[in-house]
Design a protein around this motif. Structure first.
Motif, PDB file in Angstrom:
ATOM      1  N   THR A 208       8.371   3.032   5.279  1.00  0.00           N
ATOM      2  CA  THR A 208       8.129   3.807   4.054  1.00  0.00           C
ATOM      3  C   THR A 208       6.865   4.633   4.259  1.00  0.00           C
ATOM      4  N   ALA A 209       6.940   5.927   3.903  1.00  0.00           N
ATOM      5  CA  ALA A 209       5.775   6.819   4.051  1.00  0.00           C
ATOM      6  C   ALA A 209       5.339   7.342   2.686  1.00  0.00           C
ATOM      7  N   ILE A 210       4.067   7.139   2.376  1.00  0.00           N
ATOM      8  CA  ILE A 210       3.465   7.648   1.139  1.00  0.00           C
ATOM      9  C   ILE A 210       2.545   8.801   1.533  1.00  0.00           C
ATOM     10  N   ARG A 211       2.561   9.908   0.787  1.00  0.00           N
ATOM     11  CA  ARG A 211       1.667  11.045   1.057  1.00  0.00           C
ATOM     12  C   ARG A 211       0.938  11.420  -0.219  1.00  0.00           C
ATOM     13  N   GLY A 212      -0.403  11.474  -0.161  1.00  0.00           N
ATOM     14  CA  GLY A 212      -1.128  11.880  -1.362  1.00  0.00           C
ATOM     15  C   GLY A 212      -2.617  12.063  -1.132  1.00  0.00           C
ATOM     16  N   GLY A 213      -3.184  13.053  -1.815  1.00  0.00           N
ATOM     17  CA  GLY A 213      -4.627  13.264  -1.856  1.00  0.00           C
ATOM     18  C   GLY A 213      -5.268  13.264  -0.486  1.00  0.00           C
ATOM     19  N   ASP A 214      -6.390  12.549  -0.385  1.00  0.00           N
ATOM     20  CA  ASP A 214      -7.174  12.586   0.860  1.00  0.00           C
ATOM     21  C   ASP A 214      -7.142  11.246   1.613  1.00  0.00           C
ATOM     22  N   ILE A 215      -6.062  10.494   1.425  1.00  0.00           N
ATOM     23  CA  ILE A 215      -5.968   9.180   2.097  1.00  0.00           C
ATOM     24  C   ILE A 215      -6.096   9.377   3.613  1.00  0.00           C
ATOM     25  N   VAL A 216      -7.035   8.704   4.233  1.00  0.00           N
ATOM     26  CA  VAL A 216      -7.298   8.887   5.678  1.00  0.00           C
ATOM     27  C   VAL A 216      -6.178   8.244   6.507  1.00  0.00           C
ATOM     28  N   GLY A 217      -5.778   7.026   6.149  1.00  0.00           N
ATOM     29  CA  GLY A 217      -4.703   6.351   6.890  1.00  0.00           C
ATOM     30  C   GLY A 217      -4.667   4.870   6.560  1.00  0.00           C
ATOM     31  N   GLU A 218      -3.556   4.416   5.978  1.00  0.00           N
ATOM     32  CA  GLU A 218      -3.443   3.005   5.592  1.00  0.00           C
ATOM     33  C   GLU A 218      -2.099   2.479   6.081  1.00  0.00           C
ATOM     34  N   HIS A 219      -2.111   1.296   6.656  1.00  0.00           N
ATOM     35  CA  HIS A 219      -0.880   0.726   7.208  1.00  0.00           C
ATOM     36  C   HIS A 219      -0.756  -0.749   6.853  1.00  0.00           C
ATOM     37  N   ASP A 220       0.411  -1.100   6.291  1.00  0.00           N
ATOM     38  CA  ASP A 220       0.741  -2.503   6.017  1.00  0.00           C
ATOM     39  C   ASP A 220       1.964  -2.882   6.842  1.00  0.00           C
ATOM     40  N   VAL A 221       1.937  -4.072   7.410  1.00  0.00           N
ATOM     41  CA  VAL A 221       3.169  -4.639   7.974  1.00  0.00           C
ATOM     42  C   VAL A 221       3.486  -5.851   7.114  1.00  0.00           C
ATOM     43  N   LEU A 222       4.605  -5.743   6.406  1.00  0.00           N
ATOM     44  CA  LEU A 222       5.007  -6.770   5.441  1.00  0.00           C
ATOM     45  C   LEU A 222       6.102  -7.638   6.060  1.00  0.00           C
ATOM     46  N   PHE A 223       5.894  -8.933   6.004  1.00  0.00           N
ATOM     47  CA  PHE A 223       6.918  -9.896   6.429  1.00  0.00           C
ATOM     48  C   PHE A 223       7.321 -10.635   5.154  1.00  0.00           C
ATOM     49  N   ALA A 224       8.512 -10.333   4.599  1.00  0.00           N
ATOM     50  CA  ALA A 224       8.897 -10.871   3.286  1.00  0.00           C
ATOM     51  C   ALA A 224      10.078 -11.825   3.417  1.00  0.00           C
ATOM     52  N   ALA A 225       9.868 -13.052   2.958  1.00  0.00           N
ATOM     53  CA  ALA A 225      10.950 -14.054   2.987  1.00  0.00           C
ATOM     54  C   ALA A 225      11.146 -14.578   1.573  1.00  0.00           C
ATOM     55  N   ALA A 226      12.146 -15.462   1.379  1.00  0.00           N
ATOM     56  CA  ALA A 226      12.321 -16.083   0.068  1.00  0.00           C
ATOM     57  C   ALA A 226      11.123 -16.992  -0.182  1.00  0.00           C
ATOM     58  N   GLY A 227      10.376 -16.726  -1.241  1.00  0.00           N
ATOM     59  CA  GLY A 227       9.292 -17.624  -1.639  1.00  0.00           C
ATOM     60  C   GLY A 227       7.935 -17.350  -1.034  1.00  0.00           C
ATOM     61  N   GLU A 228       7.831 -16.443  -0.018  1.00  0.00           N
ATOM     62  CA  GLU A 228       6.499 -16.141   0.538  1.00  0.00           C
ATOM     63  C   GLU A 228       6.479 -14.797   1.272  1.00  0.00           C
ATOM     64  N   ARG A 229       5.275 -14.240   1.385  1.00  0.00           N
ATOM     65  CA  ARG A 229       5.112 -12.976   2.107  1.00  0.00           C
ATOM     66  C   ARG A 229       3.837 -13.030   2.936  1.00  0.00           C
ATOM     67  N   VAL A 230       3.909 -12.461   4.141  1.00  0.00           N
ATOM     68  CA  VAL A 230       2.708 -12.278   4.974  1.00  0.00           C
ATOM     69  C   VAL A 230       2.491 -10.772   5.058  1.00  0.00           C
ATOM     70  N   ILE A 231       1.246 -10.320   4.832  1.00  0.00           N
ATOM     71  CA  ILE A 231       0.962  -8.884   4.910  1.00  0.00           C
ATOM     72  C   ILE A 231      -0.215  -8.654   5.849  1.00  0.00           C
ATOM     73  N   LEU A 232       0.029  -7.872   6.902  1.00  0.00           N
ATOM     74  CA  LEU A 232      -1.056  -7.459   7.808  1.00  0.00           C
ATOM     75  C   LEU A 232      -1.447  -6.041   7.408  1.00  0.00           C
ATOM     76  N   ARG A 233      -2.733  -5.777   7.257  1.00  0.00           N
ATOM     77  CA  ARG A 233      -3.147  -4.466   6.721  1.00  0.00           C
ATOM     78  C   ARG A 233      -4.320  -3.872   7.495  1.00  0.00           C
ATOM     79  N   HIS A 234      -4.256  -2.554   7.702  1.00  0.00           N
ATOM     80  CA  HIS A 234      -5.424  -1.811   8.200  1.00  0.00           C
ATOM     81  C   HIS A 234      -5.663  -0.624   7.286  1.00  0.00           C
ATOM     82  N   VAL A 235      -6.909  -0.424   6.913  1.00  0.00           N
ATOM     83  CA  VAL A 235      -7.273   0.724   6.077  1.00  0.00           C
ATOM     84  C   VAL A 235      -8.378   1.503   6.802  1.00  0.00           C
TER      85      VAL A 235
END
Ligand SMILES: NC(=O)C1=CN([C@@H]2O[C@H](COP(=O)(O)OP(=O)(O)OC[C@H]3O[C@@H](n4cnc5c(N)ncnc54)[C@H](OP(=O)(O)O)[C@@H]3O)[C@@H](O)[C@H]2O)C=CC1
Ligand SMILES: O=C(O)C1=N[C@H](C(=O)O)C[C@H](O)C1
Length: 269
Positions: A208-235
């Motif tokens: 999924t790509a979001i575009r807006g304003g002056d965002i320098v660069g943000e990336h999430d890797v989402l691991f979504a299962a039933a009942g829990e989620r792991v999210i790795l993020r760099h901003v």
């Protein structure tokens, strides 16, 4: 001072071009010896420091890459795919290190860069920051540890001037997730969902790509299962992180044999 390695910046007037030139100017490990813009650009023939609204830097913007590269040890190139392919051939001819940050390249473009790397050192990465390159490694590990009960989604956000999607970084993260899972990204990649898409396919990797304003660069890797989620993020909040990585890559490249390298090689990750 004059013995320091000399670097050229292409796309000098761009967001990254200007950040790179300031970063080189502030560095005590290298010096700026050239700046390149396309023919007809109003910066050509003028001092780059003055073009950026500051004091003169003693470097005149050129529209002749071959002549400019010939006086340097390395070129840092954050421009556009067609320009980068051209610069790769010229850097190979001049036998200088070519650091490529440009994203949105086609398979054909990448083939041409690979051919240029037979004659000169090329360091190419969709993201030159230390943080993202660590995130790539973490993504590979997490994807290998979690089975297909965890759906993987890569979500990226950038400023409203960005022309390519998904981002180069998102593709690096998707490749790392696919590698961790032992699959080929091209067989499992889901891009641009819209309309009646049907249920999500197990094992696929979504973007999924979001575009807006002056965002320098943000990336999430989402691991979504039933009942829990792991999210790795760099901003990234400052383009300086990419410029610092690119300088590191250029200096590292000076000691290498011709070939194509990435930031994992540079950072030893
Ligand atoms: N790997 C990484 O860490 C990062 C990669 N990037 C990537 O770097 C690239 C540039 O980003 P950004 O600086 O934001 O973009 P900008 O549009 O601000 O800058 C691109 C520059 O390249 C110039 N250019 C394009 N074609 C040529 C040419 N043929 N000869 C000389 N100059 C040329 C443009 O000139 P003109 O305006 O005349 O077209 C412009 O000055 C993108 O692909 C982006 O995704 C960005 C940040 C980090
Ligand atoms: O265009 C940008 O700005 C950026 N591009 C790179 C990408 O495509 O991933 C890196 C960074 O996220 C900024």
């Amino acid at each position: 001072m004059t013995n320091l390695p000399g670097l050229v910046v292409t796309g000098a007037s761009g967001r990254m071009g200007q950040m790179l030139m300031r970063t080189i100017q502030d560095s005590d490990k290298c010096r700026l010896v050239g700046a390149v813009e396309r023919k007809g650009h109003d910066w050509v023939g003028r001092d780059v420091g003055e073009c950026m609204g500051g004091a003169p830097m003693g470097v005149i913007v050129s529209d002749d890459p071959l002549e400019t590269f010939a006086h340097a040890q390395g070129v840092i190139d954050f421009t556009a795919p067609a320009a980068t392919v051209e610069f790769a051939a010229i850097a190979a001819q001049a036998r200088v290190v070519h650091v490529i940050g440009t994203t949105g390249m086609s398979a054909d473009d990448l083939g041409k860069i690979n051919a240029a790397a037979r004659h000169a050192v090329v360091v190419r990465a969709g993201n030159m920051s230390l943080g993202v390159n660590l995130l790539v490694q973490l993504t590979k590990k997490v994807a290998a540890a979690l089975d297909e009960d965890f759906d993987i989604e890569v979500i990226e956000a950038h400023h409203n001037k960005k022309v390519d999607a998904p981002s180069g970084t998102a593709l690096m993260l998707g490749e790392a997730a696919a590698e961790g899972r032992g699959v080929s990204l091209e067989n499992v990649s889901d891009r641009g969902r819209d309309g009646i898409t049907g249920a999500r396919e197990r094992g696929h990797i979504g973007f999924t790509a979001i575009r807006g304003g002056d965002i320098v660069g943000e990336h999430d890797v989402l691991f979504a299962a039933a009942g829990e989620r792991v999210i790795l993020r760099h901003v990234a909040t400052d383009r300086a992180v990419f410029a610092r990585g690119a300088l590191k890559a250029a200096l590292w490249g000076l000691g290498q044999k011709p070939g194509e390298y990435d930031m994992m090689d540079v950072l030893g990750l």
